[in-house]
Motif scaffolding. Structure first.
Motif, PDB file in Angstrom:
ATOM      1  N   PRO A 198       0.818  -1.226   0.000  1.00 37.31           N
ATOM      2  CA  PRO A 198       0.000   0.000   0.000  1.00 37.31           C
ATOM      3  C   PRO A 198       0.851   1.275   0.000  1.00 37.31           C
ATOM      4  N   ARG A 199       2.006   1.255   0.671  1.00 40.76           N
ATOM      5  CA  ARG A 199       2.894   2.426   0.663  1.00 40.76           C
ATOM      6  C   ARG A 199       3.522   2.614  -0.712  1.00 40.76           C
ATOM      7  N   PHE A 200       3.876   1.503  -1.354  1.00 42.06           N
ATOM      8  CA  PHE A 200       4.378   1.612  -2.720  1.00 42.06           C
ATOM      9  C   PHE A 200       3.309   2.242  -3.618  1.00 42.06           C
ATOM     10  N   GLY A 201       2.059   1.843  -3.381  1.00 47.51           N
ATOM     11  CA  GLY A 201       0.956   2.398  -4.168  1.00 47.51           C
ATOM     12  C   GLY A 201       0.781   3.890  -3.946  1.00 47.51           C
ATOM     13  N   GLU A 202       0.932   4.331  -2.709  1.00 43.39           N
ATOM     14  CA  GLU A 202       0.834   5.761  -2.407  1.00 43.39           C
ATOM     15  C   GLU A 202       1.928   6.529  -3.142  1.00 43.39           C
ATOM     16  N   ALA A 203       3.136   5.972  -3.135  1.00 42.69           N
ATOM     17  CA  ALA A 203       4.247   6.627  -3.832  1.00 42.69           C
ATOM     18  C   ALA A 203       3.970   6.700  -5.333  1.00 42.69           C
ATOM     19  N   ALA A 204       3.436   5.623  -5.886  1.00 41.74           N
ATOM     20  CA  ALA A 204       3.124   5.599  -7.316  1.00 41.74           C
ATOM     21  C   ALA A 204       2.100   6.671  -7.676  1.00 41.74           C
ATOM     22  N   ARG A 205       1.064   6.794  -6.869  1.00 39.84           N
ATOM     23  CA  ARG A 205       0.033   7.800  -7.135  1.00 39.84           C
ATOM     24  C   ARG A 205       0.614   9.215  -7.089  1.00 39.84           C
ATOM     25  N   LEU A 206       1.483   9.458  -6.120  1.00 45.64           N
ATOM     26  CA  LEU A 206       2.102  10.782  -6.006  1.00 45.64           C
ATOM     27  C   LEU A 206       2.949  11.106  -7.238  1.00 45.64           C
ATOM     28  N   LEU A 207       3.719  10.142  -7.716  1.00 43.95           N
ATOM     29  CA  LEU A 207       4.560  10.387  -8.888  1.00 43.95           C
ATOM     30  C   LEU A 207       3.703  10.688 -10.122  1.00 43.95           C
ATOM     31  N   LEU A 208       2.607   9.960 -10.258  1.00 45.35           N
ATOM     32  CA  LEU A 208       1.717  10.199 -11.395  1.00 45.35           C
ATOM     33  C   LEU A 208       1.060  11.576 -11.293  1.00 45.35           C
ATOM     34  N   ARG A 209       0.691  11.978 -10.083  1.00 45.32           N
ATOM     35  CA  ARG A 209       0.080  13.301  -9.896  1.00 45.32           C
ATOM     36  C   ARG A 209       1.058  14.424 -10.200  1.00 45.32           C
ATOM     37  N   GLN A 210       2.358  14.118 -10.091  1.00 46.26           N
ATOM     38  CA  GLN A 210       3.375  15.110 -10.442  1.00 46.26           C
ATOM     39  C   GLN A 210       3.560  15.225 -11.951  1.00 46.26           C
ATOM     40  N   GLY A 211       2.813  14.387 -12.682  1.00 43.86           N
ATOM     41  CA  GLY A 211       2.895  14.429 -14.134  1.00 43.86           C
ATOM     42  C   GLY A 211       4.061  13.661 -14.722  1.00 43.86           C
ATOM     43  N   ARG A 212       4.646  12.769 -13.958  1.00 44.13           N
ATOM     44  CA  ARG A 212       5.814  12.025 -14.445  1.00 44.13           C
ATOM     45  C   ARG A 212       5.378  10.893 -15.370  1.00 44.13           C
ATOM     46  N   ASP A 213       6.210  10.614 -16.344  1.00 47.49           N
ATOM     47  CA  ASP A 213       5.960   9.518 -17.287  1.00 47.49           C
ATOM     48  C   ASP A 213       6.566   8.240 -16.707  1.00 47.49           C
ATOM     49  N   VAL A 214       5.837   7.619 -15.794  1.00 44.31           N
ATOM     50  CA  VAL A 214       6.328   6.415 -15.122  1.00 44.31           C
ATOM     51  C   VAL A 214       5.277   5.305 -15.209  1.00 44.31           C
ATOM     52  N   ARG A 215       5.758   4.087 -15.194  1.00 51.59           N
ATOM     53  CA  ARG A 215       4.899   2.898 -15.214  1.00 51.59           C
ATOM     54  C   ARG A 215       5.399   1.930 -14.158  1.00 51.59           C
ATOM     55  N   PHE A 216       4.492   1.174 -13.567  1.00 51.22           N
ATOM     56  CA  PHE A 216       4.826   0.341 -12.422  1.00 51.22           C
ATOM     57  C   PHE A 216       4.611  -1.135 -12.757  1.00 51.22           C
ATOM     58  N   HIS A 217       5.641  -1.910 -12.459  1.00 54.88           N
ATOM     59  CA  HIS A 217       5.625  -3.343 -12.732  1.00 54.88           C
ATOM     60  C   HIS A 217       5.896  -4.082 -11.422  1.00 54.88           C
ATOM     61  N   CYS A 218       4.993  -4.952 -11.018  1.00 54.45           N
ATOM     62  CA  CYS A 218       5.133  -5.710  -9.771  1.00 54.45           C
ATOM     63  C   CYS A 218       5.725  -7.080 -10.074  1.00 54.45           C
ATOM     64  N   LEU A 219       6.842  -7.385  -9.433  1.00 53.26           N
ATOM     65  CA  LEU A 219       7.490  -8.686  -9.572  1.00 53.26           C
ATOM     66  C   LEU A 219       7.012  -9.538  -8.399  1.00 53.26           C
ATOM     67  N   ARG A 220       5.965 -10.281  -8.622  1.00 53.42           N
ATOM     68  CA  ARG A 220       5.351 -11.009  -7.511  1.00 53.42           C
ATOM     69  C   ARG A 220       6.147 -12.265  -7.147  1.00 53.42           C
ATOM     70  N   ALA A 221       6.144 -12.573  -5.856  1.00 54.21           N
ATOM     71  CA  ALA A 221       6.743 -13.822  -5.381  1.00 54.21           C
ATOM     72  C   ALA A 221       5.849 -14.994  -5.781  1.00 54.21           C
TER      73      ALA A 221
END
Length: 371
Positions: A198-221
């Protein structure tokens, strides 16, 4: 025909123990293996009488809640060891559980060896006396460990790190990171994933709100379902899942990573990927850790280098705001990312040449012959 009992208490240990077992069976094709493990040891040919997933917990408080189940399992392990009487017991990491297995096996007169011994150089160093008494030989995978154990008269060999073989740098080196791709490795234990993702998700949302061109890939166990992980991730933030079977190539294609402290951080370093290390445990576990831990850093890359190569955000610092700020700083300063990538070359060199599992297998078989 030799018969060994391998006891892996965690999924990361299961992976590395499987490499050891495969190397042992290359040298001793008739060797039998029984014990406690997960899918990797099973594929390598071990008959798992006990499943590693039943013991995957984190932190002091969490271990206490799992204690009744662990005690029942230990009683059953003692029964099996007494009945089977293997030629050797090989323990893999997981000291809170495996120290008890060591005591049981030693009491039964079965030689005990430790592959990937516990990190007692970090805390509770007094436990080195237990290893001296109950374990015949240690096979270490971190370059700074032999000097520590040798100071206490413990028989020890440094065999290099199994992850060097698993990560396979010559193949990964040909892959280029994808600009703006951020990898997420929230761990393999349920509680650490529930705490961190959930904290990773919060960070992702903040980066997107800053207008950054980022994409998130989860490497699941392997033990974490996509459904479970999605339930912990913000529904409004796009997320791509990478399969466990292609984890190292998936890491390498990321510009940087957010990762739970543990084996994954060294995997990331060996794959040459700058990584922000995060971890959160129960308040009681954190308090005990602050009182007892004797090292400056928690992540293996930093310990190997003796300095902070990968930023560590622990406990309250592992917040969405702080994670986003560190990621943003890296993305805004490519020279910083380049410097971290350069440091990973040194980490790879210090972890030794490929073939650590084979070296460990040879030393273990030699020790068993000389017992």
């Amino acid at each position: 025909m030799k018969h060994i009992w391998i006891n892996a208490g965690e999924l990361s240990g299961d992976m590395q123990a499987a490499a050891l077992l495969s190397a042992l069976r290359e040298r001793e094709p008739d060797l039998r293996a029984t014990g406690m493990g997960g899918p990797n040891l099973a594929r390598a040919g071990q008959k798992n009488l006990f499943r590693v997933e039943a013991l995957s917990v984190m932190g002091i408080a969490e271990v206490l809640t799992a204690l009744p189940r662990a005690l029942r399992m230990l009683a059953r392990i003692k029964e099996e060891l007494a009945a089977l009487r293997p030629d050797a017991v090989v323990l893999v990491d997981a000291p809170e559980f495996n120290f008890r297995v060591a005591k049981i096996a030693h009491g039964l007169g079965i030689p005990v060896y430790y592959f990937i011994p516990p990190k007692i150089w970090a805390w509770r160093t007094g436990r080195v006396r237990f290893l001296h008494r109950h374990v015949r030989r240690l096979f270490c995978i971190l370059p700074f460990e032999p000097d520590f154990y040798a100071r206490y008269g413990v028989a020890v060999d440094y065999v290099g790190n199994p992850l060097v073989d698993m990560v396979q740098w010559p193949e990964l080196e040909t892959l280029s990171p994808v600009s703006g791709r951020i990898g997420l490795m929230p761990g393999s234990r349920r509680k650490e994933v529930e705490s961190l993702l959930p904290r990773f998700g919060e960070a992702a949302r903040l980066l997107l709100r800053q207008g950054r061109d980022v994409r998130f890939h989860c490497l699941r166990a392997p033990n974490m379902t996509e459904e479970k992980l999605r339930s912990l991730w913000p529904a409004d933030v796009p997320l791509v899942f990478e399969q466990p079977e292609d984890r190292y190539a998936a890491m390498r294609r990321c510009e940087c990573l957010l990762a739970a402290s543990g084996t994954a951080t060294l995997e990331a370093a060996l794959a040459g990927v700058p990584t922000i290390v995060a971890y959160r445990v129960a308040p009681l576990s954190a308090l005990v850790g602050r009182l007892l831990i004797k090292v400056k850093w928690v992540s293996l890359p930093n310990l190997i280098m003796g300095r902070e190569v990968f930023p560590e955000l622990l406990q309250d610092q592992a917040s969405g705001d702080a994670l986003a700020a560190q990621l943003g700083a890296w993305l805004d300063k490519p020279a910083q990312l380049a410097a971290v990538r350069a440091a990973t070359d040194d980490i790879r060199r210090r972890c030794g040449e490929p073939g650590s599992a084979g070296r460990a297998a040879e030393k273990l078989l030699a020790a068993m012959e000389g017992a």
